[in-house]
Design an enzyme around this catalytic site. Sequence first.
Site, PDB file in Angstrom:
ATOM      1  N   HIS B  56       0.824  -1.213   0.000  1.00 51.01           N
ATOM      2  CA  HIS B  56       0.000   0.000   0.000  1.00 51.01           C
ATOM      3  C   HIS B  56       0.858   1.263   0.000  1.00 51.01           C
ATOM      4  O   HIS B  56       0.375   2.348   0.326  1.00 51.01           O
ATOM      5  CB  HIS B  56      -0.917   0.019   1.225  1.00 51.01           C
ATOM      6  N   HIS B 219      -7.128  -4.565  -1.237  1.00 52.52           N
ATOM      7  CA  HIS B 219      -6.446  -5.828  -1.546  1.00 52.52           C
ATOM      8  C   HIS B 219      -7.116  -6.505  -2.730  1.00 52.52           C
ATOM      9  O   HIS B 219      -6.945  -7.697  -2.958  1.00 52.52           O
ATOM     10  CB  HIS B 219      -6.484  -6.781  -0.355  1.00 52.52           C
TER      11      HIS B 219
END
Lengths: 332, 332
Positions: B56, B219
């Site tokens: 991320h 995700h």
Amino acid sequence: MKKLINAPDAVLADSLKGVAAAHPELNVDHTNRIIYRGNPTRAGKVAVISGGGSGHEPLHGGYVGLGMLDAAIAGEVFTSPTPDQIQEATRVVDSGAGVLHIVKNYTGDVMNFEMAAELADADTGVTVATVVVDDDVAVEDSTYTAGRRGVGLTVLLEKIVGAAAEEGRDLADVEALANRVNESGRSMGMALTSCTVPAAGRPTFDLPDDMMEIGVGIHGEPGRHRVPLAPAASIAQQLVDPVLADLDFTGGPVIAMLNGMGGSPLIELYLMYGEVAALLEKAGVTVARTLVGDYITSLDMAGCSLTLLRADDELLRLWDAPVNTAGLRWGV
Amino acid sequence: MKKLINAPDAVLADSLKGVAAAHPELNVDHTNRIIYRGNPTRAGKVAVISGGGSGHEPLHGGYVGLGMLDAAIAGEVFTSPTPDQIQEATRVVDSGAGVLHIVKNYTGDVMNFEMAAELADADTGVTVATVVVDDDVAVEDSTYTAGRRGVGLTVLLEKIVGAAAEEGRDLADVEALANRVNESGRSMGMALTSCTVPAAGRPTFDLPDDMMEIGVGIHGEPGRHRVPLAPAASIAQQLVDPVLADLDFTGGPVIAMLNGMGGSPLIELYLMYGEVAALLEKAGVTVARTLVGDYITSLDMAGCSLTLLRADDELLRLWDAPVNTAGLRWGV
């Protein structure tokens, strides 16, 4: 083609609307596609402007602000802005101390900036100096260029020269510094995938799933060669070797940029920088300042480029000077 | 799979080497995969830490530094860090004033941070407070979550709460502020493409060339629905509507973030922000501060997310306070 756009021919105009909305501190001329600082150039300050085809964001619009550019002129995607656009920006930013044009070495850009400089002089008496950036060691004479292409070094040059102009140096000084930075920097890039120009609607080039392009240009121009996909350590070697072979980067501090082409995530860019840093250390190169991230991109191309700049105390001081832009910000 | 990596199982370790090389101002514990500020937490200052699965970036390691996090703990890609890692970071950063854990609401993260907090208390007497961020309006209870997922608001919360801790506020104050920020923000995301987890070697999900996923998680978890590809204006509407339906953002200043998922170039993100800004203005929402760019990504996923935070004078002041991290930097 999967893109966050409304229509291929509206990408630039629509994107500039977003820039205007996100950055009230900037002035956007939507007709001429020019991004200016919110305040006019202060009297006596050399104005520094740049521009080129769009698709390389944050270059150049993201570098308009205190300590960097006074204006950025946006052409259509991968297309030089017109002389009229450039002339308009030149006229608006001049405060009487002259204007430096920072031009990446692509034939269209060089020609249009040159024409704009002549028009600016003839029509409005603005004195223009020009630096043509040609740092890409990959190829001599490429698809869109006579001589070397201008790529990543442009970011570092805009920062350093912008800081010098902010200090009140005169046009000759600023121009000389720009040329010194250009002579002291080199870049090399690579691509894992092609980019897709919205108006074309399909990838600029075909690159098989098991191959990569070494020495690619920022418009997807062919590089030195296609080779099989390799681990990051090998890719790093293939970027570092030609850069170090072209100029001696030992014996003084270096500013290094590991730049993403737009489609590669930051975790991979840091990983690449780790490999590059290890090779530079082994080669006796001392990195004093580092940038890792997307600073000069090729739309959604996956890949990266390495830029090194031989610095000294003066260049490091100008590098560290305050900058307040969307793409680079510190000290303010 | 085309990635700038050496081997799928070495991505995190190799990337942390690059972070260490690029940021001499940080300390990287390669064994425990923790990124710390270069200087220990000053006496009396509440320490603020966060962490989660990697992939991320710049979240969370890119937000370690003055005015934001004291440490970030990195799990493997899309995998929570272990309680041991978190406990170690908690122990190291505590200066006696306690530690705030900022946790994105994913089952694994919540469980492991909770266990670490208990261990820290039992083993070393460190007082820990926790805020669980759950700002994603897309879905209740998703693949990896009970309740709402924690996504983009985490960036804004880390900035604001980090500034409050820097001012010397006590743990109860900092925790209350964190909860207030969490209650005042909402996010919604979308994907044009899947991401590819290195260890998996293939896209997390299949998304046909003519479809997009609305409400996707960071995700690649399924969102609300798949719909045909649409113009940016329609995508913006599909992000803005559910956010505004969930919380009233009128009547005060708002901080807005138009975040890229990692594979979408900046020219598209600005274009999206232009569409979002027009819709917000129409809805009577006043944006006081804006971020446009890659701030919380999903590896190489193409797409974007919108986060809005209801602010007030205090939150804007904390937002504007100096921050010196790789991912956000101003005022220093």
